[in-house]
Design an enzyme around this catalytic site. Structure first.
Site, PDB file in Angstrom:
ATOM      1  NE  ARG A 159      17.041 -16.730 -25.916  1.00  0.00           N
ATOM      2  CZ  ARG A 159      16.977 -17.031 -27.416  1.00  0.00           C
ATOM      3  NH1 ARG A 159      16.147 -17.879 -27.851  1.00  0.00           N
ATOM      4  NH2 ARG A 159      17.925 -16.396 -28.294  1.00  0.00           N
ATOM      5  CG  HIS A 160      16.604 -12.227 -24.199  1.00  0.00           C
ATOM      6  ND1 HIS A 160      16.413 -12.212 -25.467  1.00  0.00           N
ATOM      7  CD2 HIS A 160      17.755 -12.834 -23.779  1.00  0.00           C
ATOM      8  CE1 HIS A 160      17.566 -12.913 -26.029  1.00  0.00           C
ATOM      9  NE2 HIS A 160      18.342 -13.258 -25.203  1.00  0.00           N
ATOM     10  NE  ARG A 196      20.928 -10.996 -25.231  1.00  0.00           N
ATOM     11  CZ  ARG A 196      22.222 -10.566 -25.293  1.00  0.00           C
ATOM     12  NH1 ARG A 196      22.687  -9.372 -25.443  1.00  0.00           N
ATOM     13  NH2 ARG A 196      23.115 -11.651 -25.112  1.00  0.00           N
ATOM     14  CD  GLU A 217      24.003 -16.609 -24.264  1.00  0.00           C
ATOM     15  OE1 GLU A 217      24.668 -17.273 -23.517  1.00  0.00           O
ATOM     16  OE2 GLU A 217      22.911 -16.529 -24.622  1.00  0.00           O
ATOM     17  CG  HIS A 249      21.139 -14.206 -21.955  1.00  0.00           C
ATOM     18  ND1 HIS A 249      21.194 -13.215 -22.493  1.00  0.00           N
ATOM     19  CD2 HIS A 249      21.712 -13.824 -20.659  1.00  0.00           C
ATOM     20  CE1 HIS A 249      21.299 -11.865 -21.941  1.00  0.00           C
ATOM     21  NE2 HIS A 249      21.619 -12.380 -20.773  1.00  0.00           N
TER      22      HIS A 249
END
Length: 182
Positions: A11-12, A61, A85, A141
């Protein structure tokens, strides 16, 4: 969801909106200073893994987090818009509320947004397209991880998914094993 190869998921890093509890969805909030540091640390942890290809969400991101991982691993980097996302419609940019939990439970659809069932189908297909062989890292995400957890029995579940925690995922016939790195 049938994936036949071990892969990695990241995940970012934390964004400026994560830090203040603002709903992002597909709006593009930048990484915070902490998020940039998290991305660098995740890249350091991934550098010793046999990663040859990175497939990432194009949202900044995830893109910036993936770029750090690509630099550390030397892996080829590509983007798939289906790894973005969920689209939370009119609630994007608003303070995070109870509706987020209801969305991920599939009991509420955001006005002007993407129903959870459609989101889950989109990201499951994107993940299966991404992991066509060994050595793949998916950078995306938290919502994507939730969708994966809904399609496979994953231990540990890691929900909510922490920012920038690299995990090695080993799919098995009955259960997937998620191993946090570091």
């Amino acid at each position: 969801m049938k994936i036949g190869h071990r892969f990695w998921f990241l995940r970012h890093g934390e964004t400026t909106w994560n830090a203040i509890g603002k709903t992002q969805g597909q709006l593009d909030a930048p990484l915070s200073d902490l998020g940039r540091a998290q991305a660098a640390e995740a890249a350091r942890l991934l550098a010793s893994e046999p990663i040859s290809r990175i497939v990432a969400s194009p949202l900044s991101r995830a893109r910036h987090t993936a770029e750090a991982a690509a630099e550390a691993t030397g892996a080829a980097l590509e983007f798939d818009p289906d790894l973005m996302e969920c689209h939370l419609g009119e609630l994007q940019g608003q303070p995070r509320g109870e509706f987020v939990r209801e969305y991920f439970e599939g009991t509420w659809n955001p006005p002007g947004g993407e129903p959870y069932a459609a989101f889950a189908a989109r990201v499951r297909a994107a993940m299966m397209r991404a992991v066509t062989g060994p050595g793949v890292l998916i950078v995306a995400h938290g919502g994507l991880w939730h969708a994966a957890c809904g399609a496979a029995s994953i231990t540990p579940r890691l929900w909510p998914m922490p920012n920038a925690l690299p995990i090695r995922v080993t799919p098995g016939p009955a259960e997937w094993r998620a191993e946090p790195l570091g």
